[in-house]
Design a protein around this motif. Structure first.
Motif, short mmCIF file in Angstrom:
data_model
loop_
_atom_site.label_atom_id
_atom_site.label_comp_id
_atom_site.label_asym_id
_atom_site.label_seq_id
_atom_site.Cartn_x
_atom_site.Cartn_y
_atom_site.Cartn_z
N LEU A 55 2.33 4.77 -7.80
CA LEU A 55 3.34 5.55 -7.09
C LEU A 55 4.62 4.74 -7.16
CD1 LEU A 55 1.60 6.61 -3.75
CD2 LEU A 55 2.43 8.13 -5.54
N LEU A 93 -1.80 3.81 -6.14
CA LEU A 93 -2.44 4.83 -5.32
C LEU A 93 -3.89 4.43 -5.13
CD1 LEU A 93 -2.22 7.63 -3.98
CD2 LEU A 93 -2.90 8.60 -6.18
N SER A 153 0.82 -1.21 0.00
CA SER A 153 0.00 0.00 0.00
C SER A 153 0.86 1.26 0.00
CB SER A 153 -0.90 0.03 1.23
OG SER A 153 -0.13 0.28 2.39
N GLN A 154 0.18 2.40 -0.20
CA GLN A 154 0.87 3.68 -0.15
C GLN A 154 1.38 3.98 1.25
OE1 GLN A 154 -2.58 5.11 -1.94
NE2 GLN A 154 -3.28 6.32 -0.21
N ARG A 209 -4.63 9.84 2.33
CA ARG A 209 -4.05 10.52 1.16
C ARG A 209 -3.07 11.62 1.56
NH1 ARG A 209 -5.95 10.09 -3.65
NH2 ARG A 209 -7.65 8.72 -4.14
N THR A 219 3.66 0.89 -5.80
CA THR A 219 2.34 0.45 -5.36
C THR A 219 1.31 1.27 -6.11
OG1 THR A 219 1.01 -0.13 -3.42
CG2 THR A 219 2.03 2.04 -3.41
N ILE A 244 2.98 10.98 -1.04
CA ILE A 244 2.04 11.52 -2.02
C ILE A 244 2.33 12.99 -2.29
CG2 ILE A 244 -0.40 11.98 -2.48
CD1 ILE A 244 -0.99 9.39 -0.87
N ASN A 268 5.13 4.84 1.91
CA ASN A 268 5.44 6.03 2.68
C ASN A 268 6.44 5.72 3.81
OD1 ASN A 268 4.76 8.95 3.27
ND2 ASN A 268 4.34 7.98 5.25
N THR A 281 4.74 9.39 -10.35
CA THR A 281 3.46 8.73 -10.57
C THR A 281 3.26 8.52 -12.05
OG1 THR A 281 2.22 10.80 -10.75
CG2 THR A 281 2.38 9.81 -8.56
#
Length: 150
Positions: free
Chosen positions: A107, A125, A72-73, A137, A123, A142, A77, A89
């Protein structure tokens, strides 16, 4: 085990028998030795990125030690916060068995790992509605991607 007789494509009968245990062990040693460079590369990348001990890319998903996905984002992160890098992106087409292809926003984090070179971690977004996103978000990864595309 008993020797069996089988017919090859040319119609010739050939005796077959199981390989001796020593031959099977030798084949395993050869396979292990041939895979050593990839295991060592994955270990170097995993250590540099702080991944769990024994991490290996998922070959069944087409991953390599220098190009792999995270769930996942949020996970991306976490890596971005730990090692930095450049975030980009792009729109990509995804496919899975039994499903129609779909477009996703990817991403991608690129990190230069010493002694390895560029490593790309990616991954999708979360494209859920703005009212109910699956993942937050408002993450630095991001914001970094938006800064690059702005």
């Amino acid at each position: 085990m008993a020797t069996q007789i089988v017919q090859n494509r040319a119609g010739v009968n050939r005796p077959t028998s199981p390989l001796p245990p020593a031959a099977v062990q030798a084949m395993h040693r050869i396979e292990h030795a041939l895979a050593a460079p990839q295991r060592e590369l994955a270990a170097k990348v995993g250590k540099a990125l702080g991944l769990y001990s024994g991490w290996q890319p998922r070959r069944d998903l087409g991953e390599t030690a220098t190009d792999f996905s995270v769930w996942s984002q949020v996970e991306l992160n976490t890596l971005f916060g730990r090692v930095g890098g450049t975030v980009t992106t792009g729109r990509v087409e995804r496919r899975t068995t039994g499903c129609n292809p779909w477009m996703a926003t990817e991403l991608r984090l690129t990190v230069n790992v010493p002694g390895v070179g560029p490593v790309q971690i990616w991954t999708d977004l979360d494209d859920e509605s703005e009212d109910y996103p699956l993942y937050p978000r408002d993450l630095p990864v991001i914001h970094a991607a938006r800064a690059v595309t702005a």
